[in-house]
Design a protein around this motif. Structure first.
Motif, PDB file in Angstrom:
ATOM      1  N   ALA A 212       0.858  -1.199   0.000  1.00  0.00           N
ATOM      2  CA  ALA A 212       0.000   0.000   0.000  1.00  0.00           C
ATOM      3  C   ALA A 212       0.888   1.241   0.000  1.00  0.00           C
ATOM      4  O   ALA A 212       2.110   1.140   0.213  1.00  0.00           O
ATOM      5  N   LEU A 213       0.290   2.402  -0.234  1.00  0.00           N
ATOM      6  CA  LEU A 213       1.048   3.666  -0.218  1.00  0.00           C
ATOM      7  C   LEU A 213       1.781   3.786   1.120  1.00  0.00           C
ATOM      8  O   LEU A 213       1.215   3.441   2.165  1.00  0.00           O
ATOM      9  N   GLY A 214       3.030   4.228   1.062  1.00  0.00           N
ATOM     10  CA  GLY A 214       3.786   4.452   2.301  1.00  0.00           C
ATOM     11  C   GLY A 214       4.498   3.206   2.786  1.00  0.00           C
ATOM     12  O   GLY A 214       5.363   3.253   3.638  1.00  0.00           O
ATOM     13  N   GLU A 215       4.120   2.031   2.229  1.00  0.00           N
ATOM     14  CA  GLU A 215       4.818   0.784   2.626  1.00  0.00           C
ATOM     15  C   GLU A 215       5.982   0.562   1.665  1.00  0.00           C
ATOM     16  O   GLU A 215       6.017   1.129   0.569  1.00  0.00           O
ATOM     17  N   LYS A 216       6.899  -0.328   2.065  1.00  0.00           N
ATOM     18  CA  LYS A 216       8.014  -0.696   1.175  1.00  0.00           C
ATOM     19  C   LYS A 216       7.410  -1.326  -0.080  1.00  0.00           C
ATOM     20  O   LYS A 216       6.563  -2.209   0.014  1.00  0.00           O
ATOM     21  N   GLU A 217       7.837  -0.846  -1.259  1.00  0.00           N
ATOM     22  CA  GLU A 217       7.228  -1.311  -2.510  1.00  0.00           C
ATOM     23  C   GLU A 217       7.480  -2.797  -2.730  1.00  0.00           C
ATOM     24  O   GLU A 217       8.615  -3.270  -2.594  1.00  0.00           O
ATOM     25  N   GLU A 218       6.405  -3.547  -3.027  1.00  0.00           N
ATOM     26  CA  GLU A 218       6.548  -4.969  -3.306  1.00  0.00           C
ATOM     27  C   GLU A 218       5.767  -5.273  -4.587  1.00  0.00           C
ATOM     28  O   GLU A 218       4.540  -5.103  -4.620  1.00  0.00           O
TER      29      GLU A 218
END
Ligand SMILES: NS(=O)(=O)c1ccc2oc(NC(=O)c3ccccc3)nc2c1
Ligand SMILES: [Zn+2]
Length: 240
Positions: A212-218
């Motif tokens: 999700a936005l703000g999380e580490k991109e996966e």
């Protein structure tokens, strides 16, 4: 090199990590479809499919896959015939895909995986009042599976009718949802022939995110459930 075909990485997605996610099921999906396990059933009617693009509502990232929702308040879009005893209404369609073209589909055919698989999810509007009731009930859902393969030729503009292969041969077997709640309520109908999609369409799937936005991109890739045992089931084919 890891033993066996390199096509599927062994890390099961957290979606199924929870041991409770696979209760003592007797008919789990997806499965490997083997010609010798399948039986031609001459009683199988052709599947009649009628989709009205006007009943399409919106497309969204569910956090696990890409999904297109339909207005299922009337019989606008749906299927009947084939192995089905009632007409079923289209509720949504979604895709599963891999990080590379070597794998990504949920079902496999003779151990061959495709880069992606489209699921068109329909519910039995004769037997149930709404999708959520049907999703966990006997003869509740009918899901059409369509394999996607990378096309070499350039393709024209997107036409909804291009979601189904021209050849309408299919396999059918009793199975389950492949994501929680994994309900064993699905009549699976898997087309034998894949449809072709441009490489940039597969690449576009792989730019979506689990995070999700703000999380580490996966990157959203490999969103398929591992193969499940056939157990005491027969796969029927509509073709010889
Ligand atoms: N890949 S699949 O087998 O075609 C398939 C098709 C339809 C599905 O609906 C759900 N989950 C819920 O509806 C749900 C409903 C309430 C709460 C959580 C999940 N998982 C599905 C998998
Ligand atoms: Zn699916």
């Amino acid at each position: 090199a890891p033993c066996g075909p390199r096509r599927r990485n062994n890390a099961v997605h957290p979606l199924w990590k929870d041991p409770a996610s696979s209760p003592g099921g007797t008919r789990p999906s997806p499965i490997n479809i083997r010609w010798r396990d399948s039986v031609y059933d001459p009683r199988l009617q052709p599947l009649s499919v009628s989709y009205d693009a006007a009943s399409c509502l919106h497309v969204w990232n569910t956090g696990y896959l890409l999904q297109v929702e339909f207005d299922d308040s009337t019989d606008w879009s749906g299927i009947s015939g084939g192995p089905l005893e009632n007409p079923y209404r289209l509720k949504q369609f979604h895709f599963h895909w891999g990080a590379v073209d070597e794998w990504g589909s949920e079902h496999t055919v003779e151990d061959h995986a495709y880069p992606a698989e489209l699921h068109l999810v329909h519910w039995n509007a004769v037997k149930y009042q709404n999708y959520r009731e049907a999703a966990t009930g006997e003869h509740g859902l009918a899901v059409i599976g369509v394999f996607l393969k990378d096309s070499r030729a350039a393709l024209g503009p997107f036409q909804p009718s291009c979601l189904l292969p021209t050849c309408r041969d299919y396999w059918t077997y009793p199975g389950s949802l492949t994501t929680p709640p994994l309900s064993e309520s699905v009549t699976w109908i898997i087309y034998k022939k894949p449809i072709e999609v441009a490489q940039d369409q597969l690449a576009a799937f792989r730019t979506l995110l689990f995070s999700a936005l703000g999380e580490k991109e996966e990157a959203m890739v490999n969103n398929y459930r591992p193969l499940q045992p056939l157990m005491k089931r027969k796969v029927r084919s509509s073709f010889q």
